[in-house]
Each structure stands twice: as C-alpha cells, then as structure tokens.
Design a protein around this motif. Structure first.
Motif, PDB file in Angstrom:
ATOM      1  N   ASN A   1       0.833  -1.199   0.000  1.00  0.00           N
ATOM      2  CA  ASN A   1       0.000   0.000   0.000  1.00  0.00           C
ATOM      3  C   ASN A   1       0.866   1.246   0.000  1.00  0.00           C
ATOM      4  O   ASN A   1       0.580   2.234  -0.695  1.00  0.00           O
TER       5      ASN A   1
ATOM      6  N   GLY B   1      -0.053   4.745  -1.544  1.00  0.00           N
ATOM      7  CA  GLY B   1      -1.290   4.774  -0.768  1.00  0.00           C
ATOM      8  C   GLY B   1      -1.551   6.163  -0.198  1.00  0.00           C
ATOM      9  O   GLY B   1      -0.739   7.078  -0.321  1.00  0.00           O
TER      10      GLY B   1
ATOM     11  N   THR C   1      -8.213  -3.464   1.448  1.00  0.00           N
ATOM     12  CA  THR C   1      -7.016  -2.852   2.017  1.00  0.00           C
ATOM     13  C   THR C   1      -6.795  -3.343   3.443  1.00  0.00           C
ATOM     14  O   THR C   1      -7.717  -3.328   4.263  1.00  0.00           O
TER      15      THR C   1
END
Length: 539
Positions: free
Chosen positions: A422, A427, A443
C-alpha cells in the motif's frame, strides 16, 4: 528603422571572381563530406549480411519525415587522427545534429559504425562533448544510436583517454538537468562505451546484435582467465532480463528505432505552460469489460495490462523493462491525450520490481509525466531468498523515489492493497494528488487469515516455552475474531468512509475520472502564481 540600401554590383568582375572562389570552396567541403558517407557506404555488404541498417539509414528512420534537421560538426576530426588531409575521413565517426523525433526538437548523435566499426576517435570525442554542451544550453533531449568497438587501441593516447571522461560527466549532467537521455544499442558498446547506455535514462537494445560489457571476451580472458561468449557476457536478453541495463528489447534496427521514437513520444515533451495533450482516441477495448476483469478473490492473479488496455487512448501501451521484475508493471500511455506513466502489479513487489519502479518514478519526474498507480498487490515479497537479495534496501529505493516525487500522482485501488505494498504503490499516506477505489478493493496490513496464523504461531511458541498446554478452543476463538476484524475493515466502503480515498467509483467511469483529474493537474501546473509577502488584507 531604415531599410539598408545595397551597394553591391553583381555585374562587376570582382563579384564574379568572389562567387567562383566561394563555389569552389563549397564543392571542396561537399567532397570532404562525401568522403565520410562514401567510407560508411562501403560497409553496406557487411551490414546487409547481418540484416542491419547503415548509420545514415538509422538516422533517417529516427527523424520525423520532412522535418528540419541541422547537421553539426560534419568535418570534425579532419586531419586529427589521420594527419594526411588527402586521406583523412572527417566527421569523427559520428553523425550529429538537431532534429525532430516524434515532434520533439532533440540533439541526435549516431555512431557511424560503417567506419572502423565505430571506434571512438579524438575528433569524435570532441564532437560528442560539444553536442552535449549544446543540448544542455538549449535544453534539448539527447538521443544516441550506438554501435562502437570502443577506443582504438592502436591509436591510444593517454590525454585522449582522460579528456574523454567528460562525455560521461556530461551525460550525467544532462539527466540531472531534466533532459531525457535515450540510447539505442545496435551493436557493440564496450569498455568505456558501455557507460553510454549505463548513464542513459532509457535504453533500447537489439536482440542478438547489441553487446554491452566493461571487458569483452578477449580482455576478460586476458585479465581473469574467464571464458564467456559475447551473448552470455553482455547480450540484449541478459541485460533486459537479468542486469536490468535495458528497458526495451527490439528484434532489429527498425524495431529499435521505432521504440526510441515511442519513448520520446510518450514523454509528452513541451514548453512549460503550453498545452501538450494530443487529440484523444477512445480505447479499442471495451470499458464495459472492466467489470469482468478483476477477480473478487484476491488470491487469484489478474493481468493488470488488461485493465490498462481498457483505460488508455487507442489501447496503446509502451511497457518499461517488461522482462525485469515482470510482476511490477511499468509503462507509458495516454488518457484523453494526456501522457501518463502507469505502475501496477501482477504479483508481489520483488527486489527487481522495486528497483524498476524506483527508476521509472525518477524518469517520469525528469519528463514531468504524471503517474497513475493501479494498486493490486499483496505487498513486498517475503522469504529468505528475497531478504538475501536486498528486499529491504531495494524497497526503500522505491519508497525514497515515491516520497520525493514532484509530478502529479493518482492512485486507484483496483484490487488488493496489502502490507507495505500500500505504501510503495502510493497509498493515501504518501499523498497522491487524487485517490479513488473500485468497489471490490480490499485494504489491510495483511490478510486476516495470515494475521490469525501469525498470532497462532506466536501463541503456540509461548506455550511451548512455558511448558503449558495450548488452549485449542481459545485459539480457535482468537483466530475467528482476528479474521472478522480484518475483514470488517478491509472493504472499500469502510476505507472510503474513513476518507482513506476520494471516493469509490464505477470501474467503467475510470477513464473519465482519470482524464478529469489529469486535466485539473495540468491546469494547475500551467497557472502562474504571484506570491506576496502577506495575504491580501480585506479593507
């Protein structure tokens, strides 16, 4: 202003004499220039035998048809390496000039390998350095078509060797100045010449023809006793799939030059503030099929190139280093005319993939190309082999590049977004300009089952150290609670509700959403602000 009134008499004898003398000098210059082209032309049978283009043919294919071209230093080296003016071949075994490649004004240098196998000469070195200086001063991308046997050892001079180091110094300066350096390796690029591709931003190598090594087989055997073939030591396939020196592999000269033109086109090079978007072309692949591309089971692999093909103009795609760290997918495309770099995942991020992504991020920053991250990753790869291969340090390269990237970055959660993947894939914590999710996105720091299994192993080890029995019922309950906790928070609707993205979107609307935010980012970049010491006060 007052027009100049000419006082020249074209009918005079003096004028006729001067004109005749100048015409003779022009003819002499043309004869010298033809000396170089004729010398190169004599190598045609050898080039034809191996299916290669002559250097002047390579140059012609590189340049935009019918576009202006200013040749530079055509007489470089005349009388230098060969002091006999009657036989000296000018040009420094280089073709060089300013021309247009995919609509971009560039500095172009082509090794004339039809002359002495393209061996580097003193005149050629000086010509190369001058071209690099012009490129720096005039902010021109640098495109180099290479095929050189390296330095001519029979004409070795220590001063030429030392001063020639400035070529590599200048290549580093070009890249640092934000000027893309694109190199096509058509044949040999040995010894010091190996640093030509080594110091380039984008490298294309021709399969079965290109060679790049610091020491060729003869020198290697003389220095170390090691025996290796040209292909094993520095062939295109090795550099494309193992060393990572080559970003693109071509089947022949024509293909390689076409790829170099594609690279230049993908950079969307333009003056600051000038709209650079090309006319939009719809994808050839049906965007409605995006609904069926992604699997709802994150354990099943998905080819994210299928997603890209349904988002980008004409479904056209230029992959970057496709054979090196192939699970990490990088490349160039366009969305509604906007040049875009893509980074996505066809598996976990391994050391080679992290290195490739870090280089690609830096290259996009150099050209000012926005980056779209399509997240579908289970994270950075784990295991003894990957740790020994330097996963931590290579993953850190990717994080460093991402954290200091200055171009607009847009993140789309398409599938799995797990663990440090991520982070590495830009992210929310890495401040992408915009961030969206598809409804199926998941996620988490890791999968719920992995988390539960990890804690179960820890619990069993603790019990073993204490000599106590394991409470299997309690362990099963713990596992169920952990899995449920992870699953509850992984949903795209939950993460979007926590403002961990800018909204969940229908996959079929992705192209329109990306086009809108790319246009927004371009407008922001082109807009000139005028900072003042204080905010404007209200009176």
């Amino acid at each position: 202003m007052t027009p100049i009134e000419s006082r020249l008499d074209p009918a005079s004898a003096a004028f006729a004499t001067q004109r005749s003398g100048m015409a003779a000098l022009i003819e002499q210059m043309q004869v010298l220039e033809r000396r170089a082209s004729d010398a190169s032309e004599r190598a045609r049978p050898a080039f034809a035998k191996r299916g290669a283009l002559l250097p002047r043919e390579r140059l012609a294919r590189l340049l935009d048809p019918g576009s202006p071209y200013l040749a530079l230093a055509k007489l470089a080296g005349y009388g230098m390496d060969d002091p006999d003016h009657a036989t000296s071949i000018p040009g420094g075994s280089l073709l060089a000039g300013i021309g247009f490649v995919s609509g971009v004004r560039c500095m172009v240098v082509v090794t004339d390998s039809g002359i002495d196998a393209g061996a580097m000469t003193e005149g050629g070195n000086l010509k190369m350095m001058r071209c690099q200086e012009i490129a720096l001063e005039n902010r021109l991308p640098f495109v180099h078509l290479v095929e050189s046997a390296g330095a001519n050892l029979r004409k070795y001079r220590v001063d030429k060797f030392i001063r020639g180091g400035a070529i590599f110094y200048n290549l580093a300066r070009l890249s640092a100045a934000g000027l893309p350096v694109i190199t096509v390796v058509h044949g040999s690029s040995t010894a010091g010449g190996a640093y030509m591709p080594g110091l380039s931003d984008y490298v294309v190598m021709v399969r079965q023809r290109a060679r790049a090594f610091l020491a060729g087989p003869p020198l290697l055997k003389a220095a170390t006793g090691e025996i290796a073939t040209d292909e094993e030591l520095g062939g295109a396939d090795m550099h494309g799939g193992i060393s990572g020196l080559a970003e693109y592999l071509a089947e022949d000269d024509e293909h390689a030059i076409a790829m170099a033109r594609d690279v230049m086109a993908s950079l969307d090079w333009a003056d600051a503030g000038v709209p650079a978007a090309q006319p939009a072309r719809p994808p050839r692949l049906d965007a409605d099929e995006l609904l069926g591309v992604m699997t709802l089971d994150i354990k099943r692999p998905v080819d994210m190139v299928e997603v890209i093909g349904r988002l980008v103009d004409d479904s056209a795609w230029l992959p970057f280093k496709p054979d090196y760290g192939p699970a990490t997918v990088c490349g160039h495309a366009r969305i509604e005319g906007h040049a875009v770099g893509f980074i996505t995942n066809n598996g976990p991020i391994d050391p080679a993939g992290a290195t490739k992504a870090a280089q690609f991020i830096q290259a996009c920053n150099q050209s000012g190309t926005p980056i779209v991250f399509l997240q579908n990753t289970t994270g950075f790869i784990v295991g003894r082999a990957s740790e020994e291969a330097g996963m931590i340090k290579h993953g850190s390269k990717m994080i460093q590049a991402l954290s200091n990237s200055k171009v607009p970055q847009i993140t789309l959660y398409c599938g799995a977004s797990y663990g440090a993947g991520n982070f590495g894939m830009c992210g929310r914590g890495f401040r992408p300009r915009f961030c969206f999710s598809w409804p199926n996105a998941r996620t988490a720091v890791m999968g719920g089952e992995q988390a539960a299994m990890t804690l179960e192993i820890v619990a069993r080890q603790q019990a073993e150290r204490k000599g106590a029995a394991v409470d299997e019922a309690r362990l099963a309950q713990q596992t169920a609670e952990i899995v449920a906790n992870f699953e509850r928070q992984a949903s795209a609707f939950v993460t979007s509700g926590l403002l961990l993205d800018d909204g969940v979107i229908d996959p079929r609307d992705t192209r329109a959403v990306l086009a809108f935010v790319l246009a927004t980012a371009r407008e922001a970049q082109a807009r000139a602000l005028r900072p003042v010491q204080f905010g404007v006060a209200r009176f």
